[in-house]
Design an enzyme around this catalytic site. Structure first.
Site, PDB file in Angstrom:
ATOM      1  N   GLY A 122       0.809  -1.227   0.000  1.00  0.00           N
ATOM      2  CA  GLY A 122       0.000   0.000   0.000  1.00  0.00           C
ATOM      3  C   GLY A 122       0.836   1.268   0.000  1.00  0.00           C
ATOM      4  N   GLU A 164       1.402   4.671  -5.407  1.00  0.00           N
ATOM      5  CA  GLU A 164       0.196   5.337  -5.903  1.00  0.00           C
ATOM      6  C   GLU A 164      -0.589   4.352  -6.771  1.00  0.00           C
ATOM      7  OE1 GLU A 164      -0.561   8.697  -5.032  1.00  0.00           O
ATOM      8  OE2 GLU A 164       0.996   7.996  -3.696  1.00  0.00           O
ATOM      9  N   ASP A 186       5.614  12.221  -7.780  1.00  0.00           N
ATOM     10  CA  ASP A 186       5.138  12.298  -6.395  1.00  0.00           C
ATOM     11  C   ASP A 186       6.108  13.126  -5.539  1.00  0.00           C
ATOM     12  OD1 ASP A 186       3.290  10.916  -4.223  1.00  0.00           O
ATOM     13  OD2 ASP A 186       5.348  10.672  -3.519  1.00  0.00           O
ATOM     14  N   LYS A 210       5.630  16.951  -3.699  1.00  0.00           N
ATOM     15  CA  LYS A 210       5.909  17.167  -2.268  1.00  0.00           C
ATOM     16  C   LYS A 210       6.969  18.255  -2.091  1.00  0.00           C
ATOM     17  CE  LYS A 210       4.613  12.418  -1.105  1.00  0.00           C
ATOM     18  NZ  LYS A 210       5.110  11.040  -1.021  1.00  0.00           N
TER      19      LYS A 210
HETATM   20  N1  HSE Z   1       3.161   6.756  -3.037  1.00  0.00           N
HETATM   21  C1  HSE Z   1       3.616   7.602  -1.995  1.00  0.00           C
HETATM   22  C2  HSE Z   1       4.996   7.150  -1.540  1.00  0.00           C
HETATM   23  C3  HSE Z   1       2.635   7.545  -0.859  1.00  0.00           C
HETATM   24  O1  HSE Z   1       5.407   6.049  -1.930  1.00  0.00           O
HETATM   25  O2  HSE Z   1       5.680   7.876  -0.848  1.00  0.00           O
HETATM   26  C4  HSE Z   1       2.828   8.595   0.187  1.00  0.00           C
HETATM   27  O3  HSE Z   1       2.633   9.889  -0.318  1.00  0.00           O
END
Ligand code: HSE
Length: 438
Positions: A186, A189, A200, A204
């Site tokens: 989990g 994404e 991603d 951030k």
């Molecule tokens: N897909 C993101 C990660 C989830 O692996 O950091 C958290 O933002």
């Protein structure tokens, strides 16, 4: 007792974690904060899907119900993506609801407009869960580093790619194999392209740079690279040179210019705190003119760590002055020549055949002639090829290009890579960068 009625938009990995956390620690919130937090409605795509969440069925809806906003205090958006999330949370703010979101793409692309909307409607927009999973990065930048001029942010901001790189480095496992595992946990994404291609981490970084530097960087101005180009040989080569390969998000002030932002595969010196941040852990290393440097580490993805940040935000509604710093970026004074930081650069050359000690010596001497300030040369032999790697202190792209085009190296160069390095001299670097703004 103050009531906080929550509308949950989305019930995937993070949404489930939020629901569970409110159930599990609801009494604690009553005791500690005098807050009675309850989930009143949950927007999902499929109401028939089995969810191991006791008591959730009667709350499920597949339609966003604006009429329910009248009985809602906080809308918690954990659906991800820009639409329809932006439409729903804008409607919620206009109806006087506070918004808590973990949606990095939305905040990176529309954060300023949403902050404005929140101000206009006298509500709060909180987004601790959008960056760094359970690590309170946003809170630290907003509340506990207000006095500092931040000079550099270096972060491992994507759990999936850090997990993959760690497993590749530790056990020599293949990229595809580890990605499947990260998805099963989990961390990834819905479309893992966002993780492995660096989007991603880029979202951030844009959010953090806005808070740290007051700069609203257009995403097109952020250098972005993913991890798909990295090979096991290059990871080994970095290890032999005393570095660890990380997907690093970096924002720094240099030479009196606006901060430069980038997400790149970077060689982090083994003595730097970020080199030891492994698996799904994320970290942010902040350098500031007063604090010098601070490193925050924690689980950056996954159900409960991210839910922790989201529920902390719910608990903080109305308790902390969370207004974002509006863009206030002013150019720092230019650094004097001698004060400038000298970045370290890694160069990897993939050469055909076997590269023995004699050839390495010849490579080193050819490099010395072009004065790149080569510190160390290492080799990793593959089947029919070898990677030769070195770290330069006097990086000059043109000199390397000339060397390669003049075929002065005793190698048939099949490919080459150039990557930034993060050295170990953290305090010295913080001082040098801080000089830029004094
Ligand atoms: N897909 C993101 C990660 C989830 O692996 O950091 C958290 O933002």
């Amino acid at each position: 007792m103050k009531q906080l009625r929550v509308m949950l938009l989305g019930c995937g990995t993070v949404g489930s974690g939020v629901y569970k956390t409110i159930k599990q620690n609801g009494e604690l919130l009553k005791e500690r904060l005098g807050l009675d937090v309850s989930v009143q409605s949950v927007l999902v795509l499929n109401a028939d899907k089995k969810r191991p969440l006791p008591g959730i069925e009667p709350l499920l809806t597949t339609q966003f119900r604006e009429d329910l906003l009248d009985e809602t205090d906080v809308v918690v958006e954990v659906m991800g993506g820009v639409e329809p999330a932006i439409t729903y949370i804008t409607a919620a703010m206009r109806k006087g609801c506070h918004v808590v979101t973990a949606n990095k793409e939305l905040l990176a692309k529309h954060g300023l407009a949403l902050e404005k909307e929140a101000r206009e409607h006298g509500v709060e927009l909180l987004y601790e869960g959008s960056v760094g999973g359970g690590i309170p990065l946003i809170g630290v930048l907003q509340h506990f580093l207000k006095v500092n001029r931040v000079t550099r942010l270096s972060g491992i901001l994507n759990g999936t790619t850090n997990y993959i790189l760690t497993q590749m480095a530790r056990d020599g496992r293949s990229f595809a194999d580890v990605l499947a595992e990260a998805q099963a946990c989990g961390y990834a994404e819905a479309d893992p392209t966002s993780d492995v291609e660096g989007y991603d981490a880029m979202y951030k970084l844009a959010i953090l740079a806005r808070l740290a530097f007051g700069i609203d960087a257009p995403l097109r101005d952020i250098t972005r690279e993913g991890i798909t180009a990295i090979t096991l040989e290059e990871i080994r080569l970095a290890q032999k040179l005393g570095y660890t390969v990380k997907l690093l998000a970096n924002a720094e002030l240099r030479r009196g210019e606006a901060p430069t932002l980038g997400v790149q595969l970077t060689l982090v010196a083994d003595g730097h705190p970020l080199a030891a941040v492994n698996d799904v852990y994320n970290a942010l290393h902040v350098e500031g003119d007063i604090v010098q440097d601070v490193t925050l580490i924690g689980q950056g993805a996954g159900e409960l760590p991210t839910a922790s940040a989201v529920v902390e935000d719910i608990a903080n509604v109305g308790r902390m002055a969370t207004r974002a710093r509006t863009p206030v970026f002013t150019l720092p004074k230019p650094m004097a020549e001698g004060e400038r930081e000298r970045p370290l650069t890694y160069v990897g050359l993939k050469g055909a055949g076997v590269i023995d000690g004699k050839k390495v010596t010849a490579v080193r001497s050819a490099l010395t002639q072009v004065a790149l300030g080569v510190q160390n040369v290492q080799v990793v032999q593959g089947e029919g090829f070898a990677w030769v790697g070195f770290v330069c202190t006097e990086w000059d792209e043109q000199r390397l290009a000339q060397l390669l085009s003049a075929k002065k190296l005793p190698l048939q160069v099949l490919a080459h890579t150039v990557r930034p390095c993060l050295g170990e001299a953290v305090q010295a670097e913080a001082h040098v960068l801080a000089t830029a703004v004094n």
